[in-house]
Enzyme design. Structure first.
Site, PDB file in Angstrom:
ATOM      1  N   CYS A   1      59.331   4.014  46.051  1.00 29.85           N
ATOM      2  CA  CYS A   1      57.793   3.938  46.366  1.00 29.85           C
ATOM      3  C   CYS A   1      57.773   2.395  47.061  1.00 29.85           C
ATOM      4  O   CYS A   1      58.703   1.520  47.333  1.00 29.85           O
ATOM      5  CB  CYS A   1      56.901   3.999  45.250  1.00 29.85           C
ATOM      6  SG  CYS A   1      57.026   5.365  44.260  1.00 29.85           S
TER       7      CYS A   1
ATOM      8  N   ARG B   1      58.770   4.081  52.729  1.00 26.45           N
ATOM      9  CA  ARG B   1      59.517   4.232  51.363  1.00 26.45           C
ATOM     10  C   ARG B   1      58.755   5.444  50.696  1.00 26.45           C
ATOM     11  O   ARG B   1      59.318   5.883  49.786  1.00 26.45           O
ATOM     12  CB  ARG B   1      59.319   2.945  50.561  1.00 26.45           C
ATOM     13  CG  ARG B   1      59.787   1.619  51.150  1.00 26.45           C
ATOM     14  CD  ARG B   1      59.673   0.548  50.426  1.00 26.45           C
ATOM     15  NE  ARG B   1      60.215   0.551  49.059  1.00 26.45           N
ATOM     16  CZ  ARG B   1      61.460   0.247  48.850  1.00 26.45           C
ATOM     17  NH1 ARG B   1      61.912  -0.342  50.067  1.00 26.45           N
ATOM     18  NH2 ARG B   1      62.120   0.207  47.597  1.00 26.45           N
TER      19      ARG B   1
ATOM     20  N   TRP C   1      56.204   8.041  46.463  1.00 23.84           N
ATOM     21  CA  TRP C   1      57.218   9.089  46.838  1.00 23.84           C
ATOM     22  C   TRP C   1      57.635   9.724  45.573  1.00 23.84           C
ATOM     23  O   TRP C   1      58.057   9.009  44.710  1.00 23.84           O
ATOM     24  CB  TRP C   1      58.540   8.682  47.493  1.00 23.84           C
ATOM     25  CG  TRP C   1      59.521   9.603  47.837  1.00 23.84           C
ATOM     26  CD1 TRP C   1      59.451  10.542  49.198  1.00 23.84           C
ATOM     27  CD2 TRP C   1      60.776   9.896  47.344  1.00 23.84           C
ATOM     28  NE1 TRP C   1      60.527  11.278  49.075  1.00 23.84           N
ATOM     29  CE2 TRP C   1      61.541  11.127  48.092  1.00 23.84           C
ATOM     30  CE3 TRP C   1      61.358   9.758  45.976  1.00 23.84           C
ATOM     31  CZ2 TRP C   1      62.607  11.683  47.709  1.00 23.84           C
ATOM     32  CZ3 TRP C   1      62.356  10.106  45.800  1.00 23.84           C
ATOM     33  CH2 TRP C   1      63.062  11.221  46.383  1.00 23.84           C
TER      34      TRP C   1
ATOM     35  N   ASN D   1      57.953   1.421  41.267  1.00 20.54           N
ATOM     36  CA  ASN D   1      58.970   1.838  42.269  1.00 20.54           C
ATOM     37  C   ASN D   1      60.249   1.995  41.179  1.00 20.54           C
ATOM     38  O   ASN D   1      60.684   1.175  40.540  1.00 20.54           O
ATOM     39  CB  ASN D   1      59.295   0.972  43.337  1.00 20.54           C
ATOM     40  CG  ASN D   1      60.509   1.593  43.923  1.00 20.54           C
ATOM     41  OD1 ASN D   1      60.865   2.814  44.084  1.00 20.54           O
ATOM     42  ND2 ASN D   1      61.550   0.621  44.760  1.00 20.54           N
ATOM     43  N   GLY D   2      60.664   3.311  41.021  1.00 18.89           N
ATOM     44  CA  GLY D   2      61.739   3.548  40.351  1.00 18.89           C
ATOM     45  C   GLY D   2      61.587   4.682  39.373  1.00 18.89           C
ATOM     46  O   GLY D   2      60.637   5.502  39.469  1.00 18.89           O
TER      47      GLY D   2
ATOM     48  N   GLU E   1      76.545  14.197  61.489  1.00 23.41           N
ATOM     49  CA  GLU E   1      75.408  13.429  61.643  1.00 23.41           C
ATOM     50  C   GLU E   1      74.626  14.184  62.458  1.00 23.41           C
ATOM     51  O   GLU E   1      73.294  14.042  62.438  1.00 23.41           O
ATOM     52  CB  GLU E   1      75.870  12.018  62.279  1.00 23.41           C
ATOM     53  CG  GLU E   1      74.841  10.985  62.857  1.00 23.41           C
ATOM     54  CD  GLU E   1      74.026  10.790  61.728  1.00 23.41           C
ATOM     55  OE1 GLU E   1      74.415  10.947  60.428  1.00 23.41           O
ATOM     56  OE2 GLU E   1      73.040  10.153  61.955  1.00 23.41           O
TER      57      GLU E   1
ATOM     58  N   LYS F   1      70.778  14.839  61.624  1.00 29.37           N
ATOM     59  CA  LYS F   1      69.289  14.291  62.222  1.00 29.37           C
ATOM     60  C   LYS F   1      68.585  15.330  62.420  1.00 29.37           C
ATOM     61  O   LYS F   1      67.385  15.397  62.435  1.00 29.37           O
ATOM     62  CB  LYS F   1      69.852  13.605  63.604  1.00 29.37           C
ATOM     63  CG  LYS F   1      70.701  12.513  63.535  1.00 29.37           C
ATOM     64  CD  LYS F   1      69.627  11.126  63.181  1.00 29.37           C
ATOM     65  CE  LYS F   1      69.364  10.708  61.736  1.00 29.37           C
ATOM     66  NZ  LYS F   1      70.566   9.954  61.374  1.00 29.37           N
TER      67      LYS F   1
ATOM     68  N   GLU G   1      66.630  16.604  59.250  1.00 34.19           N
ATOM     69  CA  GLU G   1      65.606  15.556  58.751  1.00 34.19           C
ATOM     70  C   GLU G   1      64.699  15.501  59.566  1.00 34.19           C
ATOM     71  O   GLU G   1      63.335  15.327  59.179  1.00 34.19           O
ATOM     72  CB  GLU G   1      66.435  14.100  58.944  1.00 34.19           C
ATOM     73  CG  GLU G   1      67.090  13.699  57.918  1.00 34.19           C
ATOM     74  CD  GLU G   1      67.490  12.279  57.923  1.00 34.19           C
ATOM     75  OE1 GLU G   1      67.034  11.444  57.184  1.00 34.19           O
ATOM     76  OE2 GLU G   1      68.305  11.942  59.105  1.00 34.19           O
TER      77      GLU G   1
ATOM     78  N   HIS H   1      86.941  30.335  58.468  1.00 34.54           N
ATOM     79  CA  HIS H   1      87.091  30.717  57.063  1.00 34.54           C
ATOM     80  C   HIS H   1      85.928  31.250  56.227  1.00 34.54           C
ATOM     81  O   HIS H   1      85.713  31.089  55.125  1.00 34.54           O
ATOM     82  CB  HIS H   1      87.914  29.540  56.355  1.00 34.54           C
ATOM     83  CG  HIS H   1      89.191  29.130  56.882  1.00 34.54           C
ATOM     84  ND1 HIS H   1      90.202  29.941  56.555  1.00 34.54           N
ATOM     85  CD2 HIS H   1      89.555  28.189  57.621  1.00 34.54           C
ATOM     86  CE1 HIS H   1      91.315  29.177  57.251  1.00 34.54           C
ATOM     87  NE2 HIS H   1      90.884  28.581  57.994  1.00 34.54           N
TER      88      HIS H   1
ATOM     89  N   LYS I   1      62.791   6.050  53.385  1.00 33.71           N
ATOM     90  CA  LYS I   1      63.984   5.241  54.125  1.00 33.71           C
ATOM     91  C   LYS I   1      64.934   4.910  53.020  1.00 33.71           C
ATOM     92  O   LYS I   1      66.169   4.604  53.233  1.00 33.71           O
ATOM     93  CB  LYS I   1      63.274   4.229  54.651  1.00 33.71           C
ATOM     94  CG  LYS I   1      64.096   3.355  55.331  1.00 33.71           C
ATOM     95  CD  LYS I   1      64.470   4.001  56.631  1.00 33.71           C
ATOM     96  CE  LYS I   1      65.583   3.024  57.578  1.00 33.71           C
ATOM     97  NZ  LYS I   1      66.228   3.875  58.407  1.00 33.71           N
TER      98      LYS I   1
END
Ligand code: AGP
Length: 613
Positions: free
Chosen positions: A2, A27, A77, A103-104, A486, A490, A493, A509, A608
């Site tokens: 957060c 955040r 968040w 936050n946490g 990557e 991207k 997300e 496979h 983030k």
């Protein structure tokens, strides 16, 4: 995770809180809230409106009464409890005179909550945070001050926290504390400020200080007092910030992602600055690792998450090939639970743009506990990971606000390649000429990235042609494999489309069963010794009806013949090529997300900086 912001001693505290929350939205943004203090009581507003939470809060805050002494803001968040008004911070105690933002995660909230309820407290949210407000209330009820009550409350909680607390009983005071998640303090002549991250405060002051783990700060207008949770006085270290607010804002671009993608040539060039001694040899002086230290290393363990993990995978190729040192790469959240074998001659490298990812921080702590030296590769000076490490190698990408990593990733790859080359130099596995040649090639990368950026329109056309596709497979071999991972990350997300990254040789496979007409296969087909084999892998998916997009080097006729669409890039040296090849994939994911009408800077469900396990 957060965002927290707070201030005391300002006439325009509401403006600071709302502006700060706007800069901290990266955040988390499930909900947002703020509280103002008055001697008569607290005034609170909260909004739970998804990505609109902070703007909804701005509207609500317009009706705030004047004359507030201090205030706290929070953007959330969700971890415990749905995103809702009831669960939005600030959270109150039973009296409504104490408010907490956090936050946490409070890991033992259930047991503390049960005891508090038995003692007569009534929770109003499903959060883990609320127990803090009631614990503080209990201590204040015995006559203790706000600061002493916060200190006492924190002694019984387990987990991670940055918290800030206000009380109507001491309306000019903010009390803050942290363990394992970031908190920055700021001072001006008549005010004191706090925030989860620097950009939230930069418009007001550059007199910034870091609060370290298990420290508690008392902020009053114009002053800050810091003590450990055990009560010892501390002089908090000043934070050096060499970028300003303009660098943390959009600079005329539509969104932070566009700005940050275009800042990549600069980020790479800056990360390469000042790395050579007058005699041409490479030095990582700032990392505080001597040649002697590097010579003794027997193995390198790299831990990271997300995009930083992809940079770490690329580092493995470079370290093993150039320096002939074995390198292992672990997803940080797995590392410490797999009972790894390390010794004092091992170097553990944590790669994290934010320097705050809790998984990476905890993995590095574990590596150190097992005897390894620890090196942080991070973009944030004085971040938690940098401060805890024995040594730090900084990327110089400037602040990255968009949730999706772009410029920080390219800077990480370059920094890790510098580390690999330094290892090669001190161990004598590559000649000075070879190393000099590779460094020259690294210095040509910014120009190549500019070149790719100048072709954005061509990438846009490919994205437009594929705007209706739902399934994407990204394939690569050798260093093209992390590039594929990557590219897929991207796309996931930003556009919420199904995307997988695979080593191309692995497709047969199993995953090839998923290829059907309509599936898009994006292949990283820039020149490398495995091109021929890769071509066969692509032929296999093409014959099953896939639409093929290849990232290929200019003039490659085989790629042109094989692909439905080509994303052309200039040719870089094999191990450096990912720095160039990733760029069209960023542009592709960006354009697809925009075509789907999505907010690229703040994708759903993400944040983030991930400061929870
Ligand atoms: C990348 O686009 C992501 N947002 C995410 O995977 C990120 O790379 C990861 O959370 C690691 O963050 P860090 O580099 O700050 O540790």
């Amino acid at each position: 995770m957060c965002g927290i912001i707070g201030a005391t001693g300002l006439d325009d505290v509401v403006d600071l809180l709302v502006e700060g929350l706007e800069r901290l939205e990266y955040r988390g943004y499930d909900s947002a809230g703020l509280v103002l203090t008055f001697p008569s009581g607290l005034w609170r507003v909260r909004a739970a409106d998804g990505t609109r939470s902070v703007s909804a809060l701005r509207e609500l805050a317009a009706s705030a009464p004047g004359g507030a002494r201090a205030g706290l803001g929070h953007t959330r968040w969700a971890t415990h409890g749905h995103p809702s008004i009831e669960n939005a911070h600030p959270l109150f105690d039973c009296t409504g005179r104490v408010a907490v933002v956090h936050n946490g995660i409070i890991e033992n909230h259930a047991e503390i909550g049960a005891r508090l309820q038995a003692a007569g407290h009534t929770p109003t949210s499903a959060t883990d945070t609320e127990v803090l407000a009631h614990l503080i209330e209990e201590h204040m009820g015995t006559g203790q001050s706000l600061a002493e009550s916060v200190r006492a409350a924190l002694l019984v909680v387990r987990g991670s926290f940055s918290i800030a607390v206000v009380s109507a009983d001491e309306p000019e005071l903010l009390v803050a504390a942290r363990r394992n998640t970031p908190l920055v303090l700021g001072l001006t002549d008549g005010a004191a400020l706090l925030a989860s991250d620097i950009p939230a405060l930069l418009g007001r002051t550059k007199r910034l200080f870091v609060l370290a783990d298990d420290q508690l700060a008392e902020l009053r207008p114009g002053s800050v007092r810091v003590t450990t949770l055990a009560g010892e006085e501390v002089d908090p270290p000043a934070l050096s910030v060499d970028w300003d607010l303009a660098a943390a804002q959009k600079g005329g671009y539509e969104d932070f992602m566009s700005k940050e993608i275009r800042e990549q040539p600069r980020a790479v060039a800056d990360t390469l600055l000042d790395r050579r001694r007058p005699d041409g040899s490479l030095t990582l002086d700032e990392a505080r690792l001597s040649d002697d230290d590097l010579q003794k290393i027997t193995k390198v363990y790299i831990v990271a998450c997300g995009s930083s993990y992809h940079a770490a995978l690329l580092a493995k190729y470079a370290i093993e090939h150039w320096a002939r040192v074995a390198a292992e790469v672990d997803i940080a959240s797995e590392f410490r639970y797999r009972d790894p074998v390390l010794d004092p001659a091992a170097l553990a490298v944590g790669v994290s743009q934010s320097g705050e990812s809790l998984d990476t921080l905890l993995a590095l702590r574990e590596a150190r506990r097992r005897g390894a030296r620890v090196l942080a590769v991070t973009n944030v000076v004085d971040s938690s990971i940098a401060r805890e490490a024995d040594a730090a190698l900084y990327t110089r990408a400037g602040p990255e606000i968009c949730v999706a990593a772009t410029k920080t990733l390219l800077a990480q790859i370059v920094a890790l390649e510098l580390l690999a080359l330094t290892l090669a130099q001190v161990r004598g596995t590559r000649s000075a000429e070879e190393i000099g040649h590779i460094i020259d090639s690294l210095h040509r990368l910014p120009e190549m990235i500019e070149d790719v950026l100048s072709r954005e329109k061509e990438v846009d056309q490919v994205a437009e042609a594929l705007a209706g596709a739902r399934d994407f497979f990204y394939l690569g071999r050798n260093v093209g494999y992390p590039v594929a991972l990557e590219g897929a990350l991207k796309l996931k997300e930003l556009s919420y489309l199904h995307a997988e990254g695979y080593p191309a040789g692995e497709l047969k496979h199993g995953p090839i069963a998923l290829i059907e007409p309509g599936t898009v296969v994006v292949g990283i087909a820039t020149r490398n010794p495995l091109w021929e084999k890769f071509q066969s892998n692509i032929a296999e998916v093409k014959s099953r009806g896939a639409t093929v997009v290849l990232v290929a080097n200019d003039g490659d006729e085989r790629a042109e013949a094989l692909a439905d669409h080509v994303l052309w890039v200039p040719e870089a040296e094999q191990l450096l090529a990912p720095v160039v090849d990733i760029v069209p994939l960023q542009l592709f994911a960006y354009r697809l997300a925009r075509l789907h009408g999505l907010d690229v800077d703040r994708p759903r469900n993400l944040a983030k900086t991930v400061t929870v396990e």
